[in-house]
Enzyme design. Structure first.
Site, mmCIF file in Angstrom:
data_model
loop_
_atom_site.group_PDB
_atom_site.id
_atom_site.type_symbol
_atom_site.label_atom_id
_atom_site.label_comp_id
_atom_site.label_asym_id
_atom_site.label_seq_id
_atom_site.Cartn_x
_atom_site.Cartn_y
_atom_site.Cartn_z
ATOM 1 N N ASP A 6 0.882 -1.171 0.000
ATOM 2 C CA ASP A 6 0.000 0.000 0.000
ATOM 3 C C ASP A 6 0.918 1.219 0.000
ATOM 4 O O ASP A 6 2.137 1.100 0.151
ATOM 5 C CB ASP A 6 -0.882 -0.024 1.263
ATOM 6 C CG ASP A 6 -1.822 1.187 1.350
ATOM 7 O OD1 ASP A 6 -2.370 1.593 0.308
ATOM 8 O OD2 ASP A 6 -1.993 1.750 2.445
ATOM 9 N N SER A 7 0.318 2.395 -0.125
ATOM 10 C CA SER A 7 1.118 3.615 -0.043
ATOM 11 C C SER A 7 1.653 3.829 1.372
ATOM 12 O O SER A 7 2.663 4.501 1.560
ATOM 13 C CB SER A 7 0.244 4.820 -0.407
ATOM 14 O OG SER A 7 -0.834 4.918 0.518
ATOM 15 N N TYR A 38 -0.964 8.300 -2.219
ATOM 16 C CA TYR A 38 -1.144 7.940 -3.624
ATOM 17 C C TYR A 38 -2.354 8.661 -4.236
ATOM 18 O O TYR A 38 -2.420 8.844 -5.447
ATOM 19 C CB TYR A 38 -1.417 6.427 -3.733
ATOM 20 C CG TYR A 38 -0.202 5.523 -3.817
ATOM 21 C CD1 TYR A 38 1.091 6.003 -3.660
ATOM 22 C CD2 TYR A 38 -0.364 4.158 -4.058
ATOM 23 C CE1 TYR A 38 2.182 5.147 -3.744
ATOM 24 C CE2 TYR A 38 0.719 3.297 -4.153
ATOM 25 C CZ TYR A 38 1.991 3.786 -3.996
ATOM 26 O OH TYR A 38 3.067 2.932 -4.084
ATOM 27 N N GLY A 39 -3.294 9.038 -3.376
ATOM 28 C CA GLY A 39 -4.643 9.413 -3.827
ATOM 29 C C GLY A 39 -4.755 10.521 -4.845
ATOM 30 O O GLY A 39 -5.704 10.545 -5.621
ATOM 31 N N CYS A 69 -4.494 -1.748 -1.662
ATOM 32 C CA CYS A 69 -4.681 -0.320 -1.875
ATOM 33 C C CYS A 69 -5.661 -0.168 -3.032
ATOM 34 O O CYS A 69 -5.393 -0.662 -4.138
ATOM 35 C CB CYS A 69 -3.329 0.297 -2.235
ATOM 36 S SG CYS A 69 -3.435 2.029 -2.698
ATOM 37 N N ASN A 70 -6.778 0.482 -2.786
ATOM 38 C CA ASN A 70 -7.774 0.674 -3.851
ATOM 39 C C ASN A 70 -7.211 1.540 -4.974
ATOM 40 O O ASN A 70 -7.491 1.321 -6.151
ATOM 41 C CB ASN A 70 -9.019 1.347 -3.286
ATOM 42 C CG ASN A 70 -9.798 0.434 -2.366
ATOM 43 O OD1 ASN A 70 -10.757 -0.200 -2.780
ATOM 44 N ND2 ASN A 70 -9.388 0.344 -1.116
ATOM 45 N N GLU A 148 -2.279 8.092 9.023
ATOM 46 C CA GLU A 148 -0.825 7.863 9.034
ATOM 47 C C GLU A 148 -0.203 8.401 10.335
ATOM 48 O O GLU A 148 0.781 7.861 10.816
ATOM 49 C CB GLU A 148 -0.153 8.550 7.833
ATOM 50 C CG GLU A 148 -0.394 7.864 6.501
ATOM 51 C CD GLU A 148 0.399 6.570 6.308
ATOM 52 O OE1 GLU A 148 1.573 6.518 6.708
ATOM 53 O OE2 GLU A 148 -0.175 5.609 5.750
ATOM 54 N N CYS A 180 -11.084 2.797 0.738
ATOM 55 C CA CYS A 180 -9.654 3.065 0.914
ATOM 56 C C CYS A 180 -9.242 2.240 2.125
ATOM 57 O O CYS A 180 -9.934 2.236 3.148
ATOM 58 C CB CYS A 180 -9.434 4.552 1.170
ATOM 59 S SG CYS A 180 -7.770 4.950 1.741
ATOM 60 N N THR A 181 -8.107 1.545 1.992
ATOM 61 C CA THR A 181 -7.738 0.589 3.045
ATOM 62 C C THR A 181 -7.296 1.272 4.342
ATOM 63 O O THR A 181 -7.163 0.618 5.370
ATOM 64 C CB THR A 181 -6.632 -0.361 2.545
ATOM 65 O OG1 THR A 181 -5.553 0.437 2.018
ATOM 66 C CG2 THR A 181 -7.158 -1.281 1.467
ATOM 67 N N HIS A 182 -7.053 2.578 4.293
ATOM 68 C CA HIS A 182 -6.744 3.288 5.541
ATOM 69 C C HIS A 182 -7.983 3.380 6.448
ATOM 70 O O HIS A 182 -7.863 3.442 7.669
ATOM 71 C CB HIS A 182 -6.266 4.716 5.250
ATOM 72 C CG HIS A 182 -4.825 4.816 4.856
ATOM 73 N ND1 HIS A 182 -4.351 4.381 3.641
ATOM 74 C CD2 HIS A 182 -3.746 5.312 5.536
ATOM 75 C CE1 HIS A 182 -3.038 4.615 3.577
ATOM 76 N NE2 HIS A 182 -2.655 5.186 4.716
HETATM 77 N N1 DGL Z 1 -4.810 3.181 1.166
HETATM 78 C C1 DGL Z 1 -4.942 3.627 -0.169
HETATM 79 C C2 DGL Z 1 -6.219 3.140 -0.835
HETATM 80 O O1 DGL Z 1 -6.776 2.128 -0.467
HETATM 81 C C3 DGL Z 1 -4.682 5.067 -0.540
HETATM 82 C C4 DGL Z 1 -4.176 6.056 0.409
HETATM 83 C C5 DGL Z 1 -3.360 7.159 -0.270
HETATM 84 O O2 DGL Z 1 -3.946 8.133 -0.772
HETATM 85 O O3 DGL Z 1 -2.156 7.006 -0.301
HETATM 86 O O4 DGL Z 1 -6.673 3.729 -1.785
#
Ligand code: DGL
Length: 247
Positions: A6-7, A38-39, A69-70, A148, A180-182
């Site tokens: 993931d990011s 990443y978003g 990570c989506n 984070e 989003c996995t966060h």
């Molecule tokens: N956890 C990531 C997801 O599922 C993205 C988080 C990010 O923006 O880095 O999309």
């Protein structure tokens, strides 16, 4: 070995589910924190970053790779499958189908990153599963960064969720997809903000079941080790993983 990436810390919410189902598998997790978040990156850039992490995991001996990570899945899953046909890839996508099935009001909310909403994958989910459903999309700026910082219950994190989710409640949403996995790390706070009437859908457990179905025997025969790697600050990442999932 099963590689997971993931990011940042988000994919640890998926790792936790995989570990529950596969206690003996060796897991290597890469958090690409040098490039987090990443978003807001372009799909091309996300593709390049994903290939670089996949290369790192393959060099370490991964036979199955979970894109936890989506955002990276939306940008790069098809590409890495074409590039490495001998590797099993499991990706993430917002769980729109179960949410639309659960919804009685036919108003469903999705919280995810901009890049996830912009990818073709999300458009195709809308066309396939949400024809008779109003889908309300929110990006939740600042939430990934708060998680984070492991601020899971702070006033500032709550304020972001209220800002983003209260309007959806007023529009009749009765199911919310964590795209989003966060976000599973703030699920208790989301539940407080949304109230009991709204069903929350997290695809993490389903993805772990998918890993269980696709992983090979060779993955299984490990000693149940978990290796954590960050492309950013390794010490900080280990502290984050400890705080979030007790690793
Ligand atoms: N956890 C990531 C997801 O599922 C993205 C988080 C990010 O923006 O880095 O999309």
């Amino acid at each position: 070995m099963i590689g997971i990436f993931d990011s940042g810390v988000g994919g640890l919410s998926v790792l936790r589910e995989i570990r529950r189902l596969l206690p003996a598998a060796d897991l290597t997790y890469v958090a690409d924190q040098a490039h987090m978040p990443y978003g807001d990156r372009s799909l091309d850039e996300l593709c390049r970053l994903s290939v670089s992490v996949v290369d790192q995991l393959l060099a370490l001996g991964a036979t199955t790779i979970v894109i936890a990570c989506n955002t990276a899945s939306a940008a790069a899953l098809t590409h890495v499958r074409d590039l490495y046909p001998d590797t099993q890839f499991v990706g993430m996508e917002p769980a729109l189908k179960p949410a639309c099935e659960l919804s009685k009001t036919k108003v469903v909310g999705v919280i995810a990153t901009r890049a996830t909403f912009q990818g073709q994958l999300f458009q195709s989910l809308l066309e396939r599963h949400a024809k008779d459903v109003t889908v309300l999309q929110r990006v939740c700026d600042g939430l990934v960064e708060a998680i984070e910082r492991t601020e899971l219950t702070s006033t500032a994190t709550r304020a972001i969720l209220e800002r983003e989710l209260c309007p959806l409640r007023y529009q009749g949403m009765d199911a919310l997809v964590l795209g989003c996995t966060h976000f599973p790390f703030v699920r208790p706070l989301i539940e407080q903000v949304c109230g009991k009437a709204i069903q929350i859908v997290d695809p993490g457990p389903a993805v772990a079941r998918q890993v269980l179905r696709t992983y090979s025997k060779a993955d299984h025969d490990g000693g149940g080790q978990t290796m954590l790697i960050s492309t950013g600050n390794q010490e900080r990442f280990v502290a984050q993983a400890h705080a979030l999932v007790g690793l």
